[in-house]
Design a protein around this motif. Sequence first.
Motif, PDB file in Angstrom:
ATOM      1  N   TRP A   1      -4.898 -19.489  22.487  1.00 42.64           N
ATOM      2  CA  TRP A   1      -3.463 -18.889  22.486  1.00 42.64           C
ATOM      3  C   TRP A   1      -3.802 -17.510  22.183  1.00 42.64           C
ATOM      4  O   TRP A   1      -3.216 -16.821  21.821  1.00 42.64           O
TER       5      TRP A   1
ATOM      6  N   VAL B   1      -1.019 -14.622  22.311  1.00 35.98           N
ATOM      7  CA  VAL B   1       0.318 -14.610  21.907  1.00 35.98           C
ATOM      8  C   VAL B   1       1.091 -14.519  20.119  1.00 35.98           C
ATOM      9  O   VAL B   1       0.188 -15.024  19.556  1.00 35.98           O
TER      10      VAL B   1
ATOM     11  N   HIS C   1       4.892 -18.500  18.561  1.00 33.18           N
ATOM     12  CA  HIS C   1       4.258 -19.865  18.073  1.00 33.18           C
ATOM     13  C   HIS C   1       5.824 -21.037  18.512  1.00 33.18           C
ATOM     14  O   HIS C   1       6.344 -20.541  17.212  1.00 33.18           O
TER      15      HIS C   1
ATOM     16  N   ALA D   1       4.335 -18.791  23.784  1.00 29.73           N
ATOM     17  CA  ALA D   1       3.999 -20.294  24.501  1.00 29.73           C
ATOM     18  C   ALA D   1       4.650 -21.430  23.483  1.00 29.73           C
ATOM     19  O   ALA D   1       5.333 -20.738  22.132  1.00 29.73           O
TER      20      ALA D   1
ATOM     21  N   PRO E   1       6.745 -19.902  29.304  1.00 31.13           N
ATOM     22  CA  PRO E   1       5.352 -20.047  29.431  1.00 31.13           C
ATOM     23  C   PRO E   1       5.592 -21.730  27.959  1.00 31.13           C
ATOM     24  O   PRO E   1       5.746 -21.250  27.124  1.00 31.13           O
TER      25      PRO E   1
ATOM     26  N   GLY F   1       3.712 -23.920  26.287  1.00 26.44           N
ATOM     27  CA  GLY F   1       1.585 -24.542  25.716  1.00 26.44           C
ATOM     28  C   GLY F   1       0.885 -25.246  26.023  1.00 26.44           C
ATOM     29  O   GLY F   1       0.621 -25.732  26.660  1.00 26.44           O
TER      30      GLY F   1
END
Length: 325
Positions: free
Chosen positions: A4, A7, A10, A190, A218, A220
């Motif tokens: 990631w 990113v 999260h 994500a 998006p 993840g």
Amino acid sequence: MGDWEGVRLHVVTGKGGTGKTTVAGALAMALAAGGRKVLIAEVEERQGLAQLFDVPPLAYEEQRVASAPGGGEVYALAIDAREAMHEYLAMFYRLGRAGRALDKLGFVDFATTIAPGLRDVLLTGKAYEATRRRTGDHFAYDAVVLDAPPTGRVVRFLDVTTSVSSLARVGPINRQANSITDLIHSPRTAVHVVTLLEDMPVQETADAVAALQAAHIPVGAVIVNQVRPPHLAARSLPAARRGRLDHDDVLAGLRAAGLPASDRVVGLLTREAADHAERTALEKTQRTQVDELGRPMYELPRIADGIDPTALYELADALAEQGAV
């Protein structure tokens, strides 16, 4: 940063009971390893993070709750819509104490009632602010982890800024909503979905992934929590599932272990083995369905003694070893 890279936010969601708060905490610990500074925030007013990190109830201010290997630090925050509104009014309308006076008149409840999405804008807005805050030339936090609502509500929670943006076409609310929307729909975000290898959680995970993709948010990883290792060799599972383990082999194993060996005990163990083999077969089917979602998948072990701060280190290590960070 493993899978990631790039990113900043999260978001962790999952069906109720899958352990999403625990996974969010473990992810924050993993992200903080190696000297990084990470913020984890909750929005459901459950004080789940305080229990997880074994600290007093969190307030609407960021506080350090854990150290990570390599000098990292984890900070936590309980985002409260009312406090976020006060901060918002002070920041964009320079109301200061007048904002709290409005609250006494029921302003926050009134505002979030006539514009239901406003509450979620306030909650996501605080996470947005934390992702972009700077200290000198550097970001204040290397990453922000948001313990979000369950899968059934997460798309509405994250994408509600779109409806609020259309409601307020000009002014600070519009600009704030658009900025949050840009972050949520960008590669800097994500959304990770936590599941168990059971029918309902896996189905909700599939539904959530489809809904997120339809909303262009998006997706993840899918994080499979509470994975139990098989207690039987793969070659023994078919016979165990049919209740046909070799009676003499089981007796010999009991004697070798110094345990009571009798036909009754063998019968009990055979039934337990059949249940275990059946569950293992079902979990294999569910794992295949998770694989078919086409997202990175991480597995976290079931910790029988319960989750405490020490267990978080173990789970964080498991995420790191699988490339999550």
